[in-house]
Scaffold this motif. Structure first.
Motif, PDB file in Angstrom:
ATOM      1  N   HIS A 180       0.979  -1.337   0.012  1.00 39.30           N
ATOM      2  CA  HIS A 180      -0.046   0.015  -0.083  1.00 39.30           C
ATOM      3  C   HIS A 180       0.828   1.387   0.067  1.00 39.30           C
ATOM      4  CE1 HIS A 180      -1.941  -3.161   2.305  1.00 39.30           C
ATOM      5  NE2 HIS A 180      -3.033  -2.980   1.744  1.00 39.30           N
ATOM      6  N   PHE A 181       0.222   2.102  -0.916  1.00 39.23           N
ATOM      7  CA  PHE A 181       0.872   3.821  -0.388  1.00 39.23           C
ATOM      8  C   PHE A 181      -0.250   4.191   0.614  1.00 39.23           C
ATOM      9  CE2 PHE A 181       2.022   2.939  -5.031  1.00 39.23           C
ATOM     10  CZ  PHE A 181       3.275   3.541  -5.144  1.00 39.23           C
ATOM     11  N   GLY A 182      -0.180   3.633   1.672  1.00 37.64           N
ATOM     12  CA  GLY A 182      -0.860   3.713   3.007  1.00 37.64           C
ATOM     13  C   GLY A 182      -1.252   5.243   3.582  1.00 37.64           C
ATOM     14  N   ARG A 183      -0.196   5.553   3.870  1.00 38.73           N
ATOM     15  CA  ARG A 183      -0.409   6.870   4.841  1.00 38.73           C
ATOM     16  C   ARG A 183      -0.746   8.189   4.068  1.00 38.73           C
ATOM     17  NH1 ARG A 183       0.915   6.962  10.492  1.00 38.73           N
ATOM     18  NH2 ARG A 183      -1.187   6.974  10.299  1.00 38.73           N
ATOM     19  N   LEU A 184      -1.189   9.044   4.662  1.00 40.81           N
ATOM     20  CA  LEU A 184      -1.318  10.528   4.170  1.00 40.81           C
ATOM     21  C   LEU A 184      -2.517  10.710   3.064  1.00 40.81           C
ATOM     22  CD1 LEU A 184       2.128  11.348   4.770  1.00 40.81           C
ATOM     23  CD2 LEU A 184       0.204  12.273   6.213  1.00 40.81           C
ATOM     24  N   GLY A 185      -3.073   9.615   2.538  1.00 44.74           N
ATOM     25  CA  GLY A 185      -4.401   9.908   1.827  1.00 44.74           C
ATOM     26  C   GLY A 185      -4.208   9.956   0.273  1.00 44.74           C
ATOM     27  N   LEU A 186      -3.402   9.303  -0.146  1.00 38.42           N
ATOM     28  CA  LEU A 186      -3.125   9.093  -1.644  1.00 38.42           C
ATOM     29  C   LEU A 186      -4.312   8.659  -2.228  1.00 38.42           C
ATOM     30  CD1 LEU A 186      -1.481   9.449  -4.240  1.00 38.42           C
ATOM     31  CD2 LEU A 186      -0.435   7.339  -3.848  1.00 38.42           C
ATOM     32  N   GLY A 187      -5.134   7.741  -1.571  1.00 35.42           N
ATOM     33  CA  GLY A 187      -6.424   6.984  -2.154  1.00 35.42           C
ATOM     34  C   GLY A 187      -7.573   8.163  -2.523  1.00 35.42           C
ATOM     35  N   ALA A 188      -7.476   9.315  -1.509  1.00 35.02           N
ATOM     36  CA  ALA A 188      -8.521  10.278  -1.632  1.00 35.02           C
ATOM     37  C   ALA A 188      -7.975  10.969  -2.951  1.00 35.02           C
ATOM     38  CB  ALA A 188      -8.667  11.230  -0.438  1.00 35.02           C
ATOM     39  N   VAL A 189      -6.822  11.379  -3.062  1.00 38.71           N
ATOM     40  CA  VAL A 189      -6.474  12.209  -4.148  1.00 38.71           C
ATOM     41  C   VAL A 189      -6.790  11.490  -5.482  1.00 38.71           C
ATOM     42  CG1 VAL A 189      -4.437  13.428  -5.316  1.00 38.71           C
ATOM     43  CG2 VAL A 189      -4.528  13.166  -2.771  1.00 38.71           C
ATOM     44  N   PHE A 190      -6.642  10.145  -5.544  1.00 39.07           N
ATOM     45  CA  PHE A 190      -6.867   9.413  -6.752  1.00 39.07           C
ATOM     46  C   PHE A 190      -8.315   9.590  -6.910  1.00 39.07           C
ATOM     47  CE2 PHE A 190      -4.284   5.717  -8.513  1.00 39.07           C
ATOM     48  CZ  PHE A 190      -3.097   6.207  -8.304  1.00 39.07           C
ATOM     49  N   GLY A 191      -9.104   9.296  -5.907  1.00 39.81           N
ATOM     50  CA  GLY A 191     -10.672   9.557  -5.823  1.00 39.81           C
ATOM     51  C   GLY A 191     -11.131  10.793  -6.273  1.00 39.81           C
ATOM     52  N   SER A 192     -10.460  12.039  -6.239  1.00 41.07           N
ATOM     53  CA  SER A 192     -10.877  13.129  -6.356  1.00 41.07           C
ATOM     54  C   SER A 192     -10.436  13.500  -7.954  1.00 41.07           C
ATOM     55  CB  SER A 192     -10.040  14.294  -5.767  1.00 41.07           C
ATOM     56  OG  SER A 192      -8.563  14.369  -5.840  1.00 41.07           O
ATOM     57  N   LYS A 193      -9.660  12.656  -8.290  1.00 43.17           N
ATOM     58  CA  LYS A 193      -9.308  12.555  -9.844  1.00 43.17           C
ATOM     59  C   LYS A 193     -10.164  11.695 -10.662  1.00 43.17           C
ATOM     60  CE  LYS A 193      -4.538  14.203  -9.066  1.00 43.17           C
ATOM     61  NZ  LYS A 193      -4.656  15.700  -9.589  1.00 43.17           N
ATOM     62  N   LYS A 194     -10.954  11.004 -10.139  1.00 45.01           N
ATOM     63  CA  LYS A 194     -12.020   9.924 -10.725  1.00 45.01           C
ATOM     64  C   LYS A 194     -10.862   9.027 -11.066  1.00 45.01           C
ATOM     65  CE  LYS A 194     -16.552  11.167 -10.552  1.00 45.01           C
ATOM     66  NZ  LYS A 194     -16.414  12.205  -9.761  1.00 45.01           N
TER      67      LYS A 194
END
Ligand code: SF4
Ligand code: SF4
Ligand code: SF4
Lengths: 581, 139
Positions: A180-194
C-alpha cells in the motif's frame, strides 16, 4: 537515458515525456527528485482534492538492478494534513515503472468520469472505469483489471477502494493486493481525480555502466540479504515479531493508549500468528526476504454446512497495533477479519484503528451517542461492532462519520476528546509508545510517521542502557537518521534493508551505474532533501507551533517512565532550529 | 552434447515460491543488463497473489512443439530435449510462441524475436527458497 518523466494529464487525456536527466543526476531519484517535481508542478496553496493537486511517482537508479531496491515513492499534497503527502510502496510498482522506461510518472488534472490509466511501455491508454466505480471490494477491482490488461507477472496495478472514491482523507492506494501507499491519503487524491487505477507494465532493460562491478556487488548484496543474520528479523516472523517484546517492556499502545501493556497480546503476537495461521509468504519484486506474511483464515458458511472459505490475509506489526491492541482486541480471528475489511475498503489501517479507538473513548465518556454512531455501541474488544463501524467510516451514513472521514484531529476539534486523539501533525499515531524519542520523531518527522526517523529504536537502546538522553543527543540521532533515510528513499531502497545498504555500499552501487558520490556528499544531500521537504510543508501552511500532541502520551507511562512535555518541546524546537527553518 | 547431460530448470515446488522474481532478474543479468526484459523465465500469480504463484520456464520437451512449427529452421531440437535458437534465421513470425503449451517462449519486442531458455542454470543459483533445480532432462 536516465531521467525520463511521463506526464499524464487526466483533464485533457493527454500524456507526454520530459527529459529530467540533469535533475536525476543531481538528486539521485526517488524522493530527492520527487520533492523538486512536486514543488514545481503543484500550484501553491491548492486544495488537496482539487484537480490541480499533483501526484508524483518516482523510482531510482538502483531500481531493477539490486535486491531490495524495490520501492516506489509517491508524493502529493496530503488531504489529511494539508501539506506534504508522501508514501512508499513496493509490490511490483517500482520495477514496472522502470521497465516501462520511466524514472517518474506525474499525474495531474482530473477526469470528469471514472477512468483508469494503463501505461504499457510508451503507450498510454485512458480507459473507462464507470463500471468499476462503486464496486464494493478493492480485491474485485484488482481481479477485473488483471483479466483485461496484458503484462501478467511484470505489471503493477495500483488501485483504490470505495474509501478513495468517497474521499476518505486517509484512503490508501493498494498495489499487488497486499502492498500500500498507505499513509496520508493518496487514495482520496486518486478518488478526487476519478482515477480508479493506474496500471503500469513494460519490457525494457536497464543499462549498466560497469557490468563486472555490477555482478560482484550484486552477489555481495544477495549474500548479505540471504545468508546473514541482518535480515532474520523480517524474514522469519516478519514485523509482527515486535508485538511481544514491545508489550513486555510496556510500549504497546492499548485501548487508545490508556495503557501500554495488553493482557491479550499473546493471541495477537507474531509467534502465535505464525504458528496457527501463517499460510503463505510473499515478496516484493527483487526482494529475497519475503517479509509479507499471509494468514490463512478458514471460515464456515453459516447457511450451508461443510462449506468453508479460506481467505489469505496479510498481517504486519502496524495492523496488529492499530486493529488489535489499540482496540483491545485479543480475538485472533476477529482481528484478522478487520485486517481483511481494511483491505477490501482501501483505508490506511493505522488511521482507521486510531479513529475507532478515539470513537470508542468519546462514546464511553458520553461525548457522542448512538445518534452519532448510527446505532452502534463501540466497545473495547468487540470486533464485530468494529467491523460494522469500518464500513460506516467509508459509507458515512451520518454527519459524525463524515467528520471522521477527515481524520481524528478534525473530528476531535468538533466533538471534543482532543486530549486523547492520537494524532501528530494531523497524521494518526503509529504503534510505538516506547519513550520520548519515538514521540519527538512523530512530531518532527516530515511525514509524522514512525518510518521517518525510527525514534523507537533509540528509546529501546536507552532502556537497555538504563539512562536518560540529553535533548542534543535525541535531536542529533533523529536528524541524522531522517537525513540518511532520504538517501535510501532516493535510490529507492526498502528501509528494511538499511542494515545492508551502508554509506560505503551505496557509494559503490551508485558507481556501478555511473554516479560519483562520496559519503560526505550523500550525507549533505540527505539533509538538503529533508530541508526541501520541510520547506514545502511550510509553503503549504504547516506551522511548527501547531504541533501539540495529545495529553494522553504524557499520562500513560512509557517503558522509560512518564514522558516530560518540556523535554519534548525543547527537542522539537531544537530539531527545527538545526534544520534552519 | 551427450544425451544424459542435457539439463533443464525444473520446478521443485511452486507452492513455496514467494514471487520475488530473483530468478527472472538473474536471467536478464546474465546478459549484462538490469531489469527483466530479456528473461526466459516468468513468475506470475495464478489469479492474484492471494491465490498463489506459478513459475514458467522451458521444460525442454523431448519432442518440442515450438521447433516443429518454426518455418525457417531457426529453432533446432537440442539433443536430449529442448531447443536452440539461431537468431539469424529467425523471421519473428511468432509461431513458436503460440505453439508452446506452457507459454515458455518469451518475446524480445525490440528485436522482434523469441527469447528462448539457454539451459544455463544461472537463475537456479539465485532462488532463495529452492523452488528451482538444475537437473538432467527426464529426471
Ligand atoms: S519452448 Fe515449450 S514447446 Fe518448446 S521445448 Fe520449451 S517447453 Fe517445449
Ligand atoms: S536456465 Fe539460464 S536462460 Fe534459462 S531461465 Fe535460467 S537463467 Fe534464463
Ligand atoms: S527466485 Fe525462486 S522464490 Fe523467487 S520468484 Fe523465482 S522461483 Fe519464486
Amino acid at each position: 537515458m536516465y531521467g525520463k518523466v511521463l506526464h499524464i494529464d487526466l483533464s485533457r487525456k493527454r500524456s507526454w515525456v520530459d527529459d529530467e536527466s540533469e535533475l536525476f543526476i543531481n538528486r539521485i531519484g526517488g524522493v530527492g527528485v520527487g520533492i523538486k517535481l512536486l514543488e514545481e508542478e503543484l500550484p501553491k496553496g491548492v486544495d488537496p482534492l482539487d484537480p490541480e493537486n499533483v501526484i508524483v511517482f518516482t523510482v531510482g537508479p538502483l531500481t531493477g538492478l539490486y535486491p531490495m531496491a524495490s520501492k516506489t515513492i509517491a508524493l502529493f499534497k496530503s488531504p489529511l494534513t494539508g501539506n506534504l503527502g508522501e508514501s512508499h510502496a513496493g509490490g511490483r510498482s517500482a520495477i514496472a515503472i522502470k521497465s516501462a522506461g520511466y524514472e517518474a510518472i506525474v499525474v495531474k488534472g482530473a477526469s470528469e468520469t471514472p477512468i483508469y490509466v494503463a501505461v504499457h511501455g510508451e503507450k498510454v491508454f485512458f480507459r473507462d472505469a464507470s463500471g468499476l466505480w462503486g464496486v464494493g471490494s478493492s480485491l474485485t477491482v484488482g481481479r477485473v483489471i488483471r483479466e483485461r490488461e496484458p503484462g501478467a507477472g511484470i505489471r503493477s496495478i495500483m488501485r483504490i477502494g470505495v474509501a478513495g472514491e468517497k474521499l476518505v482523507r486517509y484512503a490508501c492506494v493498494t498495489t499487488e493486493t497486499y502492498r500500500h501507499f498507505g499513509r496520508l491519503g493518496l487514495g482520496a487524491v486518486f478518488g478526487s481525480k476519478k482515477l480508479k487505477a493506474l496500471v503500469v507494465s513494460g519490457a525494457g532493460v536497464i543499462q549498466v555502466k560497469d557490468v563486472k562491478l555490477y555482478r560482484t556487488l550484486y552477489d555481495e548484496i544477495f549474500n548479505a540479504t540471504t545468508r546473514t543474520a541482518i535480515m532474520r528479523k523480517y524474514h522469519d516472523i516478519g514485523t509482527s515479531m515486535n508485538v511481544s517484546p514491545l508489550n513486555e517492556i510496556g510500549g504497546l499502545p492499548t485501548r487508545n493508549l490508556k495503557e501500554a501493556k495488553f493482557e491479550g497480546a499473546e493471541k495477537i503476537s507474531g509467534d502465535f500468528l505464525a504458528e496457527n495461521y501463517l499460510g503463505r509468504r510473499v515478496a516484493c519484486s527483487h526482494c529475497p526476504v519475503a517479509c509479507i506474511h499471509l494468514a490463512a483464515l478458514r471460515e464456515p458458511y453459516e447457511d450451508e454446512p461443510y462449506f468453508y472459505k479460506t481467505t489469505m490475509i496479510s498481517y504486519d506489526y502496524e495492523l496488529i497495533y492499530a486493529l488489535g491492541s489499540l482496540l483491545g482486541i485479543s480475538n485472533t480471528e476477529g482481528m484478522l477479519r478487520l485486517f481483511h475489511e481494511v483491505e477490501v475498503l482501501g483505508t490506511d489501517a493505522i488511521s482507521t484503528g486510531v479513529l475507532l479507538a478515539w470513537m470508542t473513548e468519546v462514546f464511553e465518556k458520553g461525548l457522542i451517542s448512538e445518534t452519532e454512531t448510527a446505532g452502534l455501541k463501540p466497545k473495547w474488544g468487540d470486533w464485530k461492532t468494529y467491523l460494522k463501524s469500518m464500513r460506516f467510516l467509508v459509507e458515512q451514513p451520518t454527519e459524525f462519520y463524515r467528520d471522521l472521514s477527515m481524520g481524528v484531529a478534525y473530528a476531535s476539534n468538533k466533538y471534543g476528546g482532543s486530549d486523547y486523539a492520537l494524532s501528530f501533525g494531523g497524521n494518526e499515531m503509529p504503534g510505538y509508545h516506547t519513550g520520548p524519542v519515538a514521540h519527538i520523531g512523530f512530531l518532527t518527522g516530515a511525514r509524522h510517521s514512525h518510518l521517518d526517523s525510527a525514534g523507537y529504536s533509540l528509546d529501546q537502546k536507552l532502556l537497555k542502557e538504563d539512562r536518560k538522553p540529553s535533548v542534543e543527543e535525541v535531536v542529533d540521532y533523529l536528524l541524522e537518521e531522517e537525513a540518511w533515510r532520504q538517501i535510501l528513499s532516493s535510490l529507492v531502497v526498502c528501509f528494511f534493508a538499511r542494515g545492508i545498504y551502508s554509506p560505503t555500499l551505496v557509494v559503490d552501487a551508485l558507481k556501478s551505474v555511473g554516479y560519483e558520490f562520496s559519503p560526505t556528499e550523500l550525507a549533505k544531500l540527505g539533509l538538503d532533501i529533508l530541508r526541501d521537504k520541510n520547506r514545502f510543508k511550510l509553503r503549504e501552511g504547516f506551522r511548527i507551533g501547531d504541533l501539540k500532541p495529545a495529553k494522553r502520551i504524557y499520562e500513560t507511562a512509557s517503558p522509560l517512565g512518564c514522558i516530560d512535555d518540556e523535554f519534548i518541546g525543547k527537542a522539537v524546537n531544537l530539531f527545527y532550529a538545526r534544520m534552519g527553518i | 552434447m551427450d544425451y544424459m547431460c542435457a539439463k533443464r530448470v525444473s520446478i521443485v515446488d511452486s507452492e513455496r515460491c514467494v514471487g520475488c522474481q530473483l530468478c527472472m532478474f538473474a536471467c536478464t543479468r546474465r546478459l549484462g543488463y538490469g531489469g527483466l526484459g530479456l528473461s526466459a523465465i516468468l513468475v506470475k500469480s495464478t489469479g492474484g497473489i492471494e491465490r498463489g504463484l506459478t513459475v514458467i520456464v522451458c521444460r525442454a520437451c523431448p519432442s518440442p512443439p515450438c521447433q516443429k512449427v518454426c518455418p525457417t529452421g531457426a529453432l533446432t531440437a537440442r539433443e536430449g530435449g529442448g531447443v536452440r535458437l539461431n537468431p539469424d534465421k529467425c523471421i519473428g513470425c511468432g509461431h513458436c510462441r503460440d505453439a508452446c503449451p506452457f507459454g515458455a517462449i518469451f518475446w524480445n519486442y525490440e528485436l522482434n524475436k523469441p527469447i528462448v531458455c539457454l539451459y544455463c542454470g544461472y537463475c537456479v543459483n539465485y532462488c532463495p527458497y529452492k523452488i528451482l533445480a538444475f537437473e538432467e532432462v527426464g529426471k
